[in-house]
Design an enzyme around this catalytic site. Sequence first.
Site, PDB file in Angstrom:
ATOM      1  CB  CYS A  71      -4.120   2.660   7.801  1.00  0.00           C
ATOM      2  SG  CYS A  71      -5.101   1.255   8.372  1.00  0.00           S
ATOM      3  CG  HIS A  99      -0.647   0.051   5.914  1.00  0.00           C
ATOM      4  ND1 HIS A  99      -0.225   1.032   6.786  1.00  0.00           N
ATOM      5  CD2 HIS A  99      -1.733  -0.524   6.482  1.00  0.00           C
ATOM      6  CE1 HIS A  99      -1.016   1.046   7.849  1.00  0.00           C
ATOM      7  NE2 HIS A  99      -1.943   0.124   7.690  1.00  0.00           N
ATOM      8  CD  GLU A 134       2.634   2.702   5.121  1.00  0.00           C
ATOM      9  OE1 GLU A 134       2.262   2.357   6.267  1.00  0.00           O
ATOM     10  OE2 GLU A 134       1.863   2.775   4.146  1.00  0.00           O
TER      11      GLU A 134
END
Length: 240
Positions: free
Chosen positions: A89, A177, A179
């Site tokens: 990001c 994202h 993660e």
Amino acid sequence: MTAILVLQHHPDEGLGTLAPLLAARGHAVDLRKLYQGDSLPGSMIAHAALILMGGPMSVYDEAEYPWLAREKSLIRAAARDGCPILGHCLGAQLITVALGGKVESNPSGLELGWWPVSLTAAGQIYWPEMRREFPLFHWHGEHCVTLPAGADVLARNDATPVQAFAIGSQILALQAHPEVTAEQVRQWSSDNAADLTAGGEYVQTVPTMLHALDQACAQLAVTATALYGPWLKQIERQDG
């Protein structure tokens, strides 16, 4: 094994599921919390790779966050020296600007929540075992409009033309994202209610975003492992 340098820009945007993945592969982490004033090294000579996390600030907010300028300098040094770099990001946008590209507000507006991305032809080569379309979690209002020289777009969708890009095997930039954990999604949806009430074609409601969240994030962790795989392999080849 030399540690991987991780730069964190906000307390709620840590490594998430990438932390146990790195640990399972035997990678030590040197975490620098820039929002707390942690220092940045002048070069990457003491580290095996560089990971850049997300954050709510703009890549151009150097007056408010002076460490952004120093971070861009470190990215340029790492790229020049052949050090592996991974960005999420804001981290992807920092890579873009540091290496000569441009970031702007996304004409589609905010992209918040679970939205599918599609692999480009280059993405299918980079990730040959992945499905051509899969969902990722998104939280951004800016995007990479001009990429650095040598960059290949790996994934896109209707909201954001560049969802991922790579520069060779060295640099991987992800606008989304992969993660995030379920705990992070709940935290972001609670702390950023103003963003969610602003509306927009690509802004999900909180109930939609949180629907079957634990199951969605478990699948996302599997997707993330595949996304990170080629980038992590180059570090392991260097260590070997």
